[in-house]
Scaffold this motif. Structure first.
Motif, PDB file in Angstrom:
ATOM      1  N   ILE A  50      -4.991   2.865   2.092  1.00  0.00           N
ATOM      2  CA  ILE A  50      -4.826   1.738   1.050  1.00  0.00           C
ATOM      3  C   ILE A  50      -5.981   1.015   0.730  1.00  0.00           C
ATOM      4  N   ARG A  51      -6.811   0.544   1.814  1.00  0.00           N
ATOM      5  CA  ARG A  51      -8.105   0.026   1.655  1.00  0.00           C
ATOM      6  C   ARG A  51      -9.073   0.973   0.984  1.00  0.00           C
ATOM      7  N   TYR A  52      -9.100   1.990   1.488  1.00  0.00           N
ATOM      8  CA  TYR A  52     -10.096   3.237   0.796  1.00  0.00           C
ATOM      9  C   TYR A  52      -9.948   3.335  -0.789  1.00  0.00           C
ATOM     10  N   TYR A  53      -8.481   3.593  -0.977  1.00  0.00           N
ATOM     11  CA  TYR A  53      -8.391   3.801  -2.533  1.00  0.00           C
ATOM     12  C   TYR A  53      -8.578   2.543  -3.220  1.00  0.00           C
ATOM     13  N   THR A  54      -8.371   1.305  -2.938  1.00  0.00           N
ATOM     14  CA  THR A  54      -8.248   0.229  -3.481  1.00  0.00           C
ATOM     15  C   THR A  54      -9.845  -0.007  -3.786  1.00  0.00           C
ATOM     16  N   LEU A  55     -10.503   0.223  -2.658  1.00  0.00           N
ATOM     17  CA  LEU A  55     -11.901  -0.157  -2.804  1.00  0.00           C
ATOM     18  C   LEU A  55     -12.589   0.813  -4.052  1.00  0.00           C
ATOM     19  N   ARG A  56     -12.097   2.167  -3.771  1.00  0.00           N
ATOM     20  CA  ARG A  56     -12.684   3.115  -4.928  1.00  0.00           C
ATOM     21  C   ARG A  56     -12.350   2.584  -6.291  1.00  0.00           C
ATOM     22  N   GLY A  57     -11.148   2.049  -6.392  1.00  0.00           N
ATOM     23  CA  GLY A  57     -10.612   1.609  -7.824  1.00  0.00           C
ATOM     24  C   GLY A  57     -11.575   0.490  -8.168  1.00  0.00           C
ATOM     25  N   LEU A  58     -11.807  -0.816  -7.275  1.00  0.00           N
ATOM     26  CA  LEU A  58     -12.654  -1.859  -7.696  1.00  0.00           C
ATOM     27  C   LEU A  58     -14.222  -1.426  -7.888  1.00  0.00           C
ATOM     28  N   ILE A  59     -14.776  -0.698  -7.217  1.00  0.00           N
ATOM     29  CA  ILE A  59     -16.004  -0.245  -7.385  1.00  0.00           C
ATOM     30  C   ILE A  59     -16.223   0.625  -8.821  1.00  0.00           C
ATOM     31  N   SER A  60     -15.193   1.741  -9.033  1.00  0.00           N
ATOM     32  CA  SER A  60     -15.091   2.339 -10.398  1.00  0.00           C
ATOM     33  C   SER A  60     -14.935   1.348 -11.562  1.00  0.00           C
ATOM     34  N   THR A  61     -14.130   0.203 -11.141  1.00  0.00           N
ATOM     35  CA  THR A  61     -14.066  -0.820 -12.419  1.00  0.00           C
ATOM     36  C   THR A  61     -15.067  -1.365 -12.641  1.00  0.00           C
ATOM     37  N   LYS A  62     -16.009  -1.873 -11.788  1.00  0.00           N
ATOM     38  CA  LYS A  62     -17.257  -2.250 -11.791  1.00  0.00           C
ATOM     39  C   LYS A  62     -18.191  -1.499 -12.394  1.00  0.00           C
ATOM     40  N   GLN A  63     -18.242  -0.369 -12.257  1.00  0.00           N
ATOM     41  CA  GLN A  63     -19.135   0.611 -12.900  1.00  0.00           C
ATOM     42  C   GLN A  63     -18.788   1.203 -14.127  1.00  0.00           C
ATOM     43  N   GLY A  64     -17.454   0.638 -14.712  1.00  0.00           N
ATOM     44  CA  GLY A  64     -17.280   1.077 -16.054  1.00  0.00           C
ATOM     45  C   GLY A  64     -16.653   2.430 -16.142  1.00  0.00           C
ATOM     46  N   ARG A  65     -16.335   2.838 -15.079  1.00  0.00           N
ATOM     47  CA  ARG A  65     -15.514   4.177 -15.156  1.00  0.00           C
ATOM     48  C   ARG A  65     -14.049   4.046 -15.053  1.00  0.00           C
ATOM     49  N   HIS A  66     -13.342   3.265 -15.995  1.00  0.00           N
ATOM     50  CA  HIS A  66     -12.024   2.889 -15.879  1.00  0.00           C
ATOM     51  C   HIS A  66     -10.898   3.947 -15.803  1.00  0.00           C
ATOM     52  N   ALA A  67     -11.058   5.130 -16.118  1.00  0.00           N
ATOM     53  CA  ALA A  67     -10.157   6.189 -15.913  1.00  0.00           C
ATOM     54  C   ALA A  67     -10.035   6.464 -14.461  1.00  0.00           C
ATOM     55  N   VAL A  68     -11.245   6.803 -13.698  1.00  0.00           N
ATOM     56  CA  VAL A  68     -11.557   7.117 -12.449  1.00  0.00           C
ATOM     57  C   VAL A  68     -10.874   6.001 -11.609  1.00  0.00           C
ATOM     58  N   ALA A  69     -11.206   4.676 -12.045  1.00  0.00           N
ATOM     59  CA  ALA A  69     -10.629   3.627 -11.200  1.00  0.00           C
ATOM     60  C   ALA A  69      -9.210   3.453 -11.073  1.00  0.00           C
ATOM     61  N   ASN A  70      -8.497   3.794 -12.413  1.00  0.00           N
ATOM     62  CA  ASN A  70      -6.990   3.721 -12.243  1.00  0.00           C
ATOM     63  C   ASN A  70      -6.407   4.674 -11.612  1.00  0.00           C
ATOM     64  N   GLU A  71      -7.120   5.886 -11.527  1.00  0.00           N
ATOM     65  CA  GLU A  71      -6.505   7.072 -10.582  1.00  0.00           C
ATOM     66  C   GLU A  71      -6.593   6.626  -9.251  1.00  0.00           C
ATOM     67  N   GLN A  72      -7.744   6.025  -8.867  1.00  0.00           N
ATOM     68  CA  GLN A  72      -7.861   5.426  -7.414  1.00  0.00           C
ATOM     69  C   GLN A  72      -7.001   4.269  -7.316  1.00  0.00           C
ATOM     70  N   PHE A  73      -6.642   3.406  -8.018  1.00  0.00           N
ATOM     71  CA  PHE A  73      -5.657   2.424  -7.757  1.00  0.00           C
ATOM     72  C   PHE A  73      -4.113   3.200  -7.435  1.00  0.00           C
ATOM     73  N   ARG A  74      -3.738   3.866  -8.441  1.00  0.00           N
ATOM     74  CA  ARG A  74      -2.609   4.721  -8.226  1.00  0.00           C
ATOM     75  C   ARG A  74      -2.417   5.449  -6.912  1.00  0.00           C
ATOM     76  N   LYS A  75      -3.511   5.880  -6.309  1.00  0.00           N
ATOM     77  CA  LYS A  75      -3.433   6.570  -5.133  1.00  0.00           C
ATOM     78  C   LYS A  75      -3.430   5.466  -3.960  1.00  0.00           C
ATOM     79  N   ALA A  76      -3.708   4.297  -4.357  1.00  0.00           N
ATOM     80  CA  ALA A  76      -3.572   3.139  -3.459  1.00  0.00           C
ATOM     81  C   ALA A  76      -2.223   2.727  -3.387  1.00  0.00           C
ATOM     82  N   ILE A  77      -1.513   2.774  -4.386  1.00  0.00           N
ATOM     83  CA  ILE A  77      -0.175   2.408  -4.658  1.00  0.00           C
ATOM     84  C   ILE A  77       0.646   3.481  -4.149  1.00  0.00           C
TER      85      ILE A  77
END
Length: 383
Positions: free
Chosen positions: A63-90
């Motif tokens: 949960i923490r791993y994928y959430t962090l992945r999503g946050l980092i990707s969001t900050k880097q402007g990689r929005h598609a990757v970010a959402n993919e990671q957020f969905r894995k966290a869910i």
């Protein structure tokens, strides 16, 4: 930003528990370190740190791993990757509702407006706690062509946040698109009366109305703005253009003169409008204030032509040559024509024979015919 801090705080709360899960050889907790790096704005280093996590380790907090992945990707402007990671966290069990707001914002930037609306719905009451989220929802509906839903969302939002004036600005743009100009003007008025609107914002309302063809509504707003921002040359010039749209040349000329006083860059337009308004002396005066020598001479010749001051065009020949203006064939033809009108056919021919442009060559042919008539029978002269 508050949403970002909220998620990081939730992640940080689990750092103590994570420390207890370290292996006996005291390996680095890459997830905890990545969270700290992310908090300090070191997004690339945080990403590199997470890449060292062994996902085959059954003790890893996914949960923490994928959430962090999503946050980092969001900050880097990689929005598609970010959402993919957020969905894995869910999928891994993340129940924090704020994650859906991140998904909504990323989806909007990806132009996935249906996904954006779905994520906002999943966020539940959290999506109704900030006016910006209502604005996001309305815009997503609008871009999907769901105009009624967009307007209804803003109406509901205005009930929840009565002093968030940005809704009126957003709805103004919708009304303009729908050609509901009176409603648009009313919303613009409410926004400008309550929000700390600067001249640039006011100008955007006026320009939007003008581009949509609502000239009369734009004039009403521009006149009020011109009175309020009396020292803003851009607003004055836009009002002048609006009067030109109504063929009110004299009013436009007066406003351009005012704009030129406020900002020198409008001097050329002021002189041109005065020429069109047949204000010969004032047009020449404004023209004299121009700094660009070539542009000044070109416009001056146009003014002389407008008022039939052909002898003054002839008198300007030296200045035209010195400035290089005669390299412009329109200017050379104007000089030739001035010599023709003044009866100096030899000087006229000198300049006519230097013309090469097909349209001007044709005009030169006509002038030569007229000169020949004048030389043979002066009563047949045509000017």
């Amino acid at each position: 930003m508050k949403l970002f801090i909220l998620l990081l705080t939730l992640l940080a709360l689990s750092l103590g528990a994570a420390d207890e899960k370290k292996s006996k050889n005291d390996e680095v907790d890459h997830i905890a370190l990545a969270a700290l790096l992310l908090k300090d704005g070191h997004y690339t280093r945080a990403d590199e740190t997470l890449a060292q996590v062994d996902l085959n380790d059954k003790e890893i907090d996914l949960i923490r791993y994928y959430t962090l992945r999503g946050l980092i990707s969001t900050k880097q402007g990689r929005h598609a990757v970010a959402n993919e990671q957020f969905r894995k966290a869910i999928t891994s069990g993340q129940e924090e509702k704020s994650i859906h707001l991140y998904i909504a914002q990323n989806a909007f930037k990806l132009k996935e407006y249906t996904e954006c609306l779905s994520a906002l719905l999943s966020a539940g009451e959290l999506a109704q706690q900030k006016p910006q989220l209502f604005a996001l929802k309305a815009e997503a509906h609008w871009r999907l062509g769901q105009k009624d839903e967009a307007l209804a969302t803003l109406t509901l939002a205005q009930e929840h946040f009565k002093e968030y004036w940005g809704f009126y600005k957003q709805r103004f743009n919708y009304f303009v698109t729908l050609e509901l100009y009176q409603s648009a003007l009313e919303d613009a008025g409410i926004y400008l009366a309550n929000a700390p609107a600067d001249a640039k914002t006011t100008l955007s309302f006026i320009v939007a109305l003008r581009k949509s063809g609502a000239t009369d509504k734009a004039i009403l707003l521009a006149e009020e703005a011109n009175a309020r921002h009396y020292d803003n040359a851009e607003i004055t010039a836009v009002l002048a253009h609006l009067y030109l749209d109504k063929s009110m040349v004299q009013a436009a000329a007066d406003l351009f003169v005012q704009a030129a006083i406020e900002e020198r860059s409008y001097t050329k337009e002021a002189a041109e409008m005065l020429r069109r308004a047949h204000e010969f002396i004032q047009a020449l005066y404004m023209n004299s204030q121009m700094l660009d020598t070539q542009e000044k001479l070109k416009q001056r010749i146009a003014i002389f032509l407008e008022f039939g001051a052909f002898e003054r065009i002839v008198a300007a020949e030296t200045a035209l040559k010195r400035s290089g203006v005669l390299e412009n064939e329109d200017m050379r033809y104007a000089l030739a024509y001035a010599y023709y009108v003044n009866g100096d056919y030899m000087a006229c021919e000198t300049h006519l024979k230097m013309l090469t442009r097909p349209d001007l060559f044709q005009k030169a042919t006509e002038l030569r015919k007229n000169m020949e008539k004048c030389q043979n029978n002066h009563w047949e002269c045509e000017s």
